[in-house]
Every structure is written in C-alpha cells, then in structure tokens.
Scaffold this active site. Sequence first.
Site, short mmCIF file in Angstrom:
data_model
loop_
_atom_site.label_atom_id
_atom_site.label_comp_id
_atom_site.label_asym_id
_atom_site.label_seq_id
_atom_site.Cartn_x
_atom_site.Cartn_y
_atom_site.Cartn_z
N HIS A 1 -20.18 1.78 -29.90
CA HIS A 1 -20.60 1.50 -28.54
C HIS A 1 -19.36 1.38 -27.67
CE1 HIS A 1 -19.53 -2.75 -29.13
NE2 HIS A 1 -19.99 -2.54 -30.35
N GLY A 2 -19.51 1.03 -26.42
CA GLY A 2 -18.41 1.02 -25.46
C GLY A 2 -17.15 0.31 -25.90
#
Length: 162
Positions: free
Chosen positions: A14-15
């Site tokens: 994820h980010g």
Amino acid sequence: MNVRLLRIDSRLLHGQVATNWAKITKVERILVASDGVARDRIRKTLIVQAAPPGIKVNIVTIAKMIRIYHDLRFSTFNVMILVENPIDAKKLIAGGIEVRSVNIGAISFDNSRKMITDTIAVNQEDAAAFKWMHERQIKLDVRKVSGDSSKDLWKYLDSKEF
C-alpha cells in the site's frame, strides 16, 4: 538474496510500503509471499498496480519464496518481502530465509484476535509465531514507516500476557 526488509502487514503493498519502505531500503524488487494472494487474480492485479515506479513486484506462494531465496540465480537481488501474518513470516524463516529483524506494520482485527497496539491484533497462533522468532533473537520491530521510532513488539505481547 539480500532481504532488506521482511514486513508483516495484512494490507500487504500500500502507499506507505510503496513509497517509504521501498525508497529507504533501496530494493529493486518487492516479493509478496502469500498462498492466498498467489491464487487470487484480482488481488494480484491490484498489488502489482500499487508498485512504485521502477520496482518490480512478484506474488509467490510461501514454498516458492523459500525456493527462490535459495536459488543462486537470485543471489544478487535486493528485495523486500511482504507477508500478511506472523505465521507466514515464521514459515519463511524456518525455511532458511535469513533476517535479523521483522518489521510489523499492521495486523487486522477479527473475532479471533486481541488488539495489542492501535494497529496490531494477534491470536494465540500469531503470538506463538512471534515467540518463536523472539527465541531466535529476531527483533520484532513495530513501525508503520521508517521515520517512526522503533518499538519492540515482544514488550507488548509480554504485557498482554500472550
């Protein structure tokens, strides 16, 4: 293979992982080791799309991750390995993947798990896997991103009487 980071995070890629950890560890490849994700075409597609520019992402089973780690063709690779849970991390380490620490980002809560930090929930199986790692002097490093101060997961487990 040079494992720059072994991270447990139920969200996988994820980010924060894509931007912070990949940059700070200077990896050229992110390996997601998960039997479930390796069989799920939609999740595989989403994870590959979350990869930062210039970094390849591969999704493999736990058994395949252990095989390629020991394959000399991959000995020069600098990698980050992502797993969803401590049981899979233990399987990798027991299979010979060498690490001195395991980073724990987040483990999702469900009815079988107890919250031990604001982002980490464990059950007895998870706690046993963490204990196994702790007994082998593997640091259990709780940090969302590299700039966070490192916290020792073992202290949380011990205080919650796992």
